[in-house]
Scaffold this motif. Structure first.
Motif, PDB file in Angstrom:
ATOM      1  N   PRO A   1       0.843  -1.201   0.000  1.00 57.51           N
ATOM      2  CA  PRO A   1       0.000   0.000   0.000  1.00 57.51           C
ATOM      3  C   PRO A   1       0.880   1.254   0.000  1.00 57.51           C
ATOM      4  N   ARG A   2       0.371   2.325  -0.578  1.00 54.82           N
ATOM      5  CA  ARG A   2       1.092   3.590  -0.623  1.00 54.82           C
ATOM      6  C   ARG A   2       0.383   4.614   0.257  1.00 54.82           C
ATOM      7  N   TYR A   3       1.145   5.605   0.702  1.00 52.83           N
ATOM      8  CA  TYR A   3       0.595   6.580   1.633  1.00 52.83           C
ATOM      9  C   TYR A   3      -0.600   7.330   1.047  1.00 52.83           C
ATOM     10  N   SER A   4      -0.525   7.737  -0.222  1.00 55.50           N
ATOM     11  CA  SER A   4      -1.616   8.517  -0.818  1.00 55.50           C
ATOM     12  C   SER A   4      -2.925   7.741  -0.808  1.00 55.50           C
ATOM     13  N   GLY A   5      -2.865   6.472  -1.230  1.00 54.65           N
ATOM     14  CA  GLY A   5      -4.072   5.654  -1.261  1.00 54.65           C
ATOM     15  C   GLY A   5      -4.663   5.437   0.115  1.00 54.65           C
TER      16      GLY A   5
ATOM     17  N   LEU B   1       0.463  16.339   3.973  1.00 57.65           N
ATOM     18  CA  LEU B   1       1.681  17.127   3.739  1.00 57.65           C
ATOM     19  C   LEU B   1       2.910  16.455   4.349  1.00 57.65           C
ATOM     20  N   GLN B   2       2.735  15.266   4.876  1.00 60.05           N
ATOM     21  CA  GLN B   2       3.840  14.494   5.443  1.00 60.05           C
ATOM     22  C   GLN B   2       4.224  13.381   4.455  1.00 60.05           C
TER      23      GLN B   2
ATOM     24  N   PRO C   1       1.977  13.445  -0.453  1.00 61.85           N
ATOM     25  CA  PRO C   1       0.694  13.156  -1.107  1.00 61.85           C
ATOM     26  C   PRO C   1      -0.035  14.396  -1.622  1.00 61.85           C
ATOM     27  N   ALA C   2       0.029  15.489  -0.899  1.00 56.43           N
ATOM     28  CA  ALA C   2      -0.609  16.735  -1.337  1.00 56.43           C
ATOM     29  C   ALA C   2       0.442  17.822  -1.496  1.00 56.43           C
ATOM     30  N   SER C   3       0.027  18.916  -2.108  1.00 52.00           N
ATOM     31  CA  SER C   3       0.923  20.044  -2.344  1.00 52.00           C
ATOM     32  C   SER C   3       0.299  21.309  -1.778  1.00 52.00           C
ATOM     33  N   THR C   4       1.129  22.242  -1.343  1.00 47.03           N
ATOM     34  CA  THR C   4       0.619  23.514  -0.827  1.00 47.03           C
ATOM     35  C   THR C   4       0.397  24.536  -1.938  1.00 47.03           C
ATOM     36  N   LYS C   5       0.465  24.082  -3.201  1.00 44.66           N
ATOM     37  CA  LYS C   5       0.097  24.926  -4.331  1.00 44.66           C
ATOM     38  C   LYS C   5      -1.313  24.565  -4.788  1.00 44.66           C
TER      39      LYS C   5
ATOM     40  N   CYS D   1      -4.891  14.880  -3.894  1.00 45.35           N
ATOM     41  CA  CYS D   1      -3.676  14.068  -4.027  1.00 45.35           C
ATOM     42  C   CYS D   1      -3.234  13.882  -5.475  1.00 45.35           C
ATOM     43  N   SER D   2      -4.157  14.039  -6.430  1.00 39.99           N
ATOM     44  CA  SER D   2      -3.775  13.938  -7.843  1.00 39.99           C
ATOM     45  C   SER D   2      -3.459  15.312  -8.434  1.00 39.99           C
ATOM     46  N   ARG D   3      -3.512  16.344  -7.608  1.00 41.59           N
ATOM     47  CA  ARG D   3      -3.217  17.730  -8.030  1.00 41.59           C
ATOM     48  C   ARG D   3      -4.169  18.178  -9.140  1.00 41.59           C
ATOM     49  N   THR D   4      -5.452  17.890  -8.965  1.00 39.60           N
ATOM     50  CA  THR D   4      -6.487  18.315  -9.921  1.00 39.60           C
ATOM     51  C   THR D   4      -7.643  18.979  -9.159  1.00 39.60           C
ATOM     52  N   GLU D   5      -7.306  19.831  -8.214  1.00 36.29           N
ATOM     53  CA  GLU D   5      -8.307  20.373  -7.287  1.00 36.29           C
ATOM     54  C   GLU D   5      -9.411  21.136  -8.007  1.00 36.29           C
ATOM     55  N   LEU D   6      -9.046  22.116  -8.827  1.00 34.06           N
ATOM     56  CA  LEU D   6     -10.062  22.926  -9.506  1.00 34.06           C
ATOM     57  C   LEU D   6     -10.737  22.148 -10.633  1.00 34.06           C
ATOM     58  N   LEU D   7     -10.055  21.169 -11.196  1.00 35.05           N
ATOM     59  CA  LEU D   7     -10.660  20.339 -12.240  1.00 35.05           C
ATOM     60  C   LEU D   7     -11.843  19.546 -11.684  1.00 35.05           C
ATOM     61  N   LEU D   8     -11.839  19.266 -10.385  1.00 37.96           N
ATOM     62  CA  LEU D   8     -12.934  18.515  -9.773  1.00 37.96           C
ATOM     63  C   LEU D   8     -14.268  19.228  -9.940  1.00 37.96           C
TER      64      LEU D   8
END
Length: 357
Positions: free
Chosen positions: A77-81, A132-133, A142-146, A275-282
């Motif tokens: 397993p990966r942290y993001s999932g 953010l860890q 897993p996430a970005s502050t951008k 986590c996929s860096r598609t926040e506004l696309l959602l």
């Protein structure tokens, strides 16, 4: 590695197809039936007493499908999932408490507003902080502050504002799915389409990851996402689990997802986007949820400002019911709208990659 995605989807589908009728019998035996508003469409009166809290089925199936696919494929397993699944389970627990109090304790409003909000805030803050860890060898968390659309853009907003932004997304999507969950199969079917989109996005980001270096087809448009393939596995598990649940949830529904399911689905959609860096696309991929939420905002705002209603009833799906559309007609046409939103969203996602080629 890619077989994890297939395993997760198939296992999730099988578990809800087989497990949901067992849950229906259990809930019916205990008398955990749905409360129906007296001011809603008259046709809904026949739904009173239908077992609810069905979200339990696809939450458990998704978690099981994810970890079983890992065992079968031999991948860890990966942290993001795990974080995204944790967000789903946490929001589902808040919804479960709300449903339980409504149905078992016979308190029609469920959890008190402050308690419900507190639960959502605790789960959302925990997810945002933890995302953010766990930096990998390339320094990716897993996430970005951008902020992000089809990938990160702009200036770093910092961890505090990121937590606020993540909370807004989680609460907004949870509310959107909750408002959409008013007709048989509507929210479930719409969610299946969005999870299908995120399965594709995760696979594409994995193939075009900046970590792949010289094998990239387009080095100028690679993706800095920590665990894209793992996010695709989660999305596939969700797609399969919700599709199996839809078999029993479609009209005439044998079970409703309840707040247990709607809060979980809204939370996991926000988690996948973050986590996929598609926040506004959602907002485009989940356009139906946004549209229905805005119908409520417009209705409430118009009534408070002018004393007049824009729609016969909000959320929007009930407006069309009161205009004479059958429930099935509303659901299918709204699914078509959601399908168009997904096509547009994926088109923009691909165009963004191609533009940098």
């Amino acid at each position: 590695m890619m077989n994890q995605i297939l395993f997760a989807g198939v296992i999730g589908l099988f578990l809800t197809l087989v497990g949901t009728p067992l849950l229906i019998k259990l809930l019916a035996r205990k008398g955990y039936g749905q409360y129906i508003r007296d001011d809603g469409p008259r046709e809904h009166a026949s739904k009173r007493g239908t077992p609810t809290m069905g979200g339990i089925a696809f939450i458990l199936a998704t978690v099981a499908a994810y970890f079983l696919s890992k065992v079968i494929s031999g991948e860890p397993p990966r942290y993001s999932g795990v974080l995204v699944l944790g967000l789903m389970v946490g929001m589902g627990l808040v919804g479960f408490l709300d449903d339980y109090i409504k149905i078992v304790k016979r308190r029609s409003l469920g959890l008190r507003a402050k308690a419900k909000m507190a639960g959502q805030l605790i789960v959302g803050i925990a997810f945002a902080v933890l995302s953010l860890q766990f930096a990998d060898s390339r320094g990716q968390t897993p996430a970005s502050t951008k902020l992000s659309f089809i990938t990160d853009f702009g200036w770093t907003i910092g961890p505090v504002l990121f937590v606020v932004w993540a909370l807004f997304m989680i609460l907004a999507m949870s509310n959107g799915v909750n408002l959409t969950d008013g007709l048989d199969g509507l929210a479930t079917g719409a969610s299946v389409l969005v999870f299908g989109a995120y399965t594709f996005i995760g696979v594409w980001q994995f193939q075009e990851s900046c970590a792949n270096g010289e094998t990239l087809t387009n080095p100028g448009a690679c993706y800095e996402v920590r665990d894209p393939l793992d996010l695709a596995v989660v999305a596939s598990a969700l797609m399969g689990s919700c599709l199996g649940f839809l078999w029993w949830n479609t009209s005439p529904a044998k079970i409703f997802m309840g707040d247990t399911g709607s809060l979980a689905l809204g939370g996991v959609l926000a988690g996948l986007a973050i986590c996929s860096r598609t926040e506004l696309l959602l907002a485009i991929l989940g356009g139906l949820f946004v549209l229905i939420t805005m119908s409520v905002v417009i209705q409430v705002g118009s009534f408070k400002l002018t004393g007049k209603r824009v729609f016969r009833m909000a959320p929007l799906q009930h407006h069309f019911e009161l205009k004479g559309w059958s429930e099935v007609l509303v659901v299918v046409r709204f699914w078509i709208i959601q399908g168009i939103c997904v096509i547009v969203g994926l088109g923009l996602f691909y165009a963004g990659w191609a533009a940098d080629k």
